[in-house]
Design a protein around this motif. Structure first.
Motif, short mmCIF file in Angstrom:
data_model
loop_
_atom_site.label_atom_id
_atom_site.label_comp_id
_atom_site.label_asym_id
_atom_site.label_seq_id
_atom_site.Cartn_x
_atom_site.Cartn_y
_atom_site.Cartn_z
N THR A 280 -8.19 8.98 -13.68
CA THR A 280 -7.97 10.10 -14.59
C THR A 280 -6.58 10.09 -15.22
O THR A 280 -6.20 11.07 -15.85
N HIS A 281 -5.84 8.99 -15.04
CA HIS A 281 -4.48 8.92 -15.56
C HIS A 281 -4.45 7.98 -16.77
O HIS A 281 -5.49 7.59 -17.29
N ARG A 282 -3.28 7.57 -17.17
CA ARG A 282 -3.15 6.67 -18.31
C ARG A 282 -3.77 5.31 -17.98
O ARG A 282 -3.53 4.75 -16.91
N ARG A 283 -4.54 4.78 -18.92
CA ARG A 283 -5.19 3.49 -18.68
C ARG A 283 -4.17 2.36 -18.52
O ARG A 283 -4.45 1.36 -17.87
N SER A 284 -2.99 2.51 -19.11
CA SER A 284 -1.98 1.45 -19.03
C SER A 284 -1.46 1.25 -17.61
O SER A 284 -0.91 0.19 -17.31
N THR A 285 -1.60 2.24 -16.74
CA THR A 285 -1.11 2.11 -15.37
C THR A 285 -2.19 1.69 -14.38
O THR A 285 -1.89 1.47 -13.21
N LEU A 286 -3.45 1.60 -14.83
CA LEU A 286 -4.52 1.20 -13.92
C LEU A 286 -4.35 -0.23 -13.39
O LEU A 286 -4.59 -0.47 -12.21
N PRO A 287 -3.94 -1.23 -14.21
CA PRO A 287 -3.77 -2.58 -13.66
C PRO A 287 -2.81 -2.64 -12.47
O PRO A 287 -3.14 -3.24 -11.44
N ASP A 288 -1.64 -2.01 -12.59
CA ASP A 288 -0.70 -2.01 -11.47
C ASP A 288 -1.28 -1.30 -10.26
O ASP A 288 -1.07 -1.72 -9.11
N THR A 289 -2.02 -0.23 -10.50
CA THR A 289 -2.61 0.51 -9.38
C THR A 289 -3.63 -0.35 -8.65
O THR A 289 -3.65 -0.39 -7.41
N TYR A 290 -4.50 -1.04 -9.40
CA TYR A 290 -5.52 -1.86 -8.75
C TYR A 290 -4.88 -3.02 -7.98
O TYR A 290 -5.26 -3.31 -6.84
N LEU A 291 -3.89 -3.67 -8.58
CA LEU A 291 -3.23 -4.78 -7.89
C LEU A 291 -2.50 -4.29 -6.65
O LEU A 291 -2.47 -4.99 -5.62
N ALA A 292 -1.89 -3.12 -6.72
CA ALA A 292 -1.19 -2.57 -5.56
C ALA A 292 -2.16 -2.30 -4.42
O ALA A 292 -1.90 -2.66 -3.25
N ILE A 293 -3.29 -1.68 -4.72
CA ILE A 293 -4.28 -1.37 -3.69
C ILE A 293 -4.89 -2.64 -3.12
O ILE A 293 -5.09 -2.76 -1.90
N ALA A 294 -5.19 -3.62 -3.97
CA ALA A 294 -5.76 -4.88 -3.49
C ALA A 294 -4.80 -5.58 -2.54
O ALA A 294 -5.21 -6.15 -1.51
N GLY A 295 -3.51 -5.56 -2.86
CA GLY A 295 -2.52 -6.18 -1.98
C GLY A 295 -2.42 -5.47 -0.65
O GLY A 295 -2.31 -6.11 0.41
N ILE A 296 -2.46 -4.13 -0.67
CA ILE A 296 -2.40 -3.37 0.58
C ILE A 296 -3.63 -3.63 1.44
O ILE A 296 -3.53 -3.82 2.67
N VAL A 297 -4.81 -3.65 0.82
CA VAL A 297 -6.04 -3.90 1.57
C VAL A 297 -6.02 -5.30 2.18
O VAL A 297 -6.48 -5.51 3.31
N SER A 298 -5.49 -6.28 1.45
CA SER A 298 -5.47 -7.65 1.96
C SER A 298 -4.52 -7.80 3.15
O SER A 298 -4.65 -8.76 3.92
N ASP A 299 -3.57 -6.89 3.30
CA ASP A 299 -2.60 -7.00 4.40
C ASP A 299 -3.23 -6.88 5.77
O ASP A 299 -2.63 -7.30 6.76
N ARG A 300 -4.42 -6.31 5.85
CA ARG A 300 -5.03 -6.16 7.17
C ARG A 300 -5.36 -7.51 7.79
O ARG A 300 -5.67 -7.60 8.98
N ASN A 301 -5.29 -8.59 7.00
CA ASN A 301 -5.51 -9.93 7.54
C ASN A 301 -4.38 -10.33 8.48
O ASN A 301 -4.58 -11.11 9.41
N THR A 302 -3.17 -9.84 8.22
CA THR A 302 -2.01 -10.28 8.98
C THR A 302 -1.31 -9.15 9.72
O THR A 302 -0.45 -9.40 10.54
N VAL A 303 -1.66 -7.87 9.41
CA VAL A 303 -1.01 -6.72 10.02
C VAL A 303 -2.06 -5.89 10.75
O VAL A 303 -3.12 -5.61 10.20
N ALA A 304 -1.78 -5.52 11.96
CA ALA A 304 -2.74 -4.73 12.74
C ALA A 304 -2.83 -3.32 12.19
O ALA A 304 -1.86 -2.79 11.67
#
Length: 304
Positions: A280-304
């Motif tokens: 529901t925010h500016r479309r220009s900030t969605l790419p950074d948001t998706y990449l940020a969340i994808a990186g956080i989710v991927s961290d569970r591979n190496t962080v408990a």
């Protein structure tokens, strides 16, 4: 104001305290470099006082990171976060913008390789060929607000599948459903195959001939151009074919779907963060948001 220990709880941030401490250690240096660079530009030269002199941040780095994680996880408005942390709304907005950009630049974690991160699709293909990993690739759509009337390119966001305004992101996962890469979201009208071709996947298939990628039925062009590497489910048999042919085709399609399903699980992990259920925010900030969340989710591979 709410206690900082409460706000840093996993129920608010979506990550464990150990994961949070790792993020603080990883991002504190880059954040300080960004702050000093902005100050250097503002004053037009080097520092004139000792480091640490001058006004203090009303929102320290750890609180900025926690506020950003809460915003990503629960999509709380900036004004609510400002109230929780006892600062002005503009301070919360600026802090979230800074930390979100740093999170987006991190890339995705590599299983069993702490400290190594995949930031481009070329990195993923090189990793897959070196480690013998079979990749799974799929696209997902995030609903966005309709562009303002009269603005050029308004129809580009209308998805033919969802029948609404969306942006489309492409995700690559391994056989365990662990996110290895997420591409910048494109307008929802763009075809899935066109979106991934824009990332240079054709050249990567030629550079890494031993890489195999499981795809759904929406990528027949990649299967045609890269046989044996881009693997899609077999086409349905003709109606006049014998029953045993139909049964064999269904078994093959079911087997392919079972092998490809981990990427759907990876997409579901991303959509557990509320900001990706509907943007529901500016479309220009969605790419950074998706990449940020994808990186956080991927961290569970190496962080408990």
């Amino acid at each position: 104001m709410v206690g900082r220990d409460v706000l840093a709880h996993q129920l608010f941030t979506g990550i464990s305290r150990q994961h949070l401490s790792c993020l603080v250690e990883e991002l504190s240096g880059p954040w300080q470099a960004v702050v000093e660079g902005r100050r250097h530009k503002a004053r037009g030269g080097g520092r004139k006082r000792e480091a640490g002199a001058g006004a203090r941040h009303r929102l320290v780095f750890v609180d900025r990171l926690v506020a950003t994680l809460i915003h990503l996880r629960h999509d709380l408005p900036h004004s609510v976060l400002a109230l929780l942390f006892g600062v002005d709304r503009s301070t919360a907005t600026r802090a979230i913008g800074e930390i979100r950009g740093l999170l987006a630049e991190r890339g995705c974690a590599v299983p069993d390789r702490p400290g190594i991160r995949l930031r481009t699709l070329a990195d993923v293909f090189a990793y897959a060929q070196a480690e013998g990993v079979e990749l799974r690739l799929d696209a997902t759509e995030v609903q966005v607000r309709r562009p303002t009337a009269g603005r050029g390119g308004r129809r580009a966001f209308v998805s033919g599948k969802k029948k609404r305004n969306t942006m489309k992101a492409t995700v690559v996962a391994d056989r365990h459903g662990r996110t290895l890469w997420a591409g910048n979201p494109r307008p929802g009208r763009m075809h899935d195959a066109t979106a991934i071709r824009g990332e240079g996947v054709d050249e990567l298939f030629r550079r890494f001939p031993e890489v195999h990628v499981l795809l759904d039925k929406g990528y027949p062009g990649l299967r045609r151009d890269h046989p044996g590497q881009a693997i899609t489910p077999p086409r349905k048999a003709n109606k006049i074919c014998p029953p045993e042919i139909h049964a064999a085709q269904e078994r093959a399609r079911h087997h392919h779907s079972s092998r490809r399903i981990p990427v759907e699980h990876a997409l579901a992990d991303h959509k557990r963060w509320k900001q990706l259920t509907r943007w529901t925010h500016r479309r220009s900030t969605l790419p950074d948001t998706y990449l940020a969340i994808a990186g956080i989710v991927s961290d569970r591979n190496t962080v408990a």
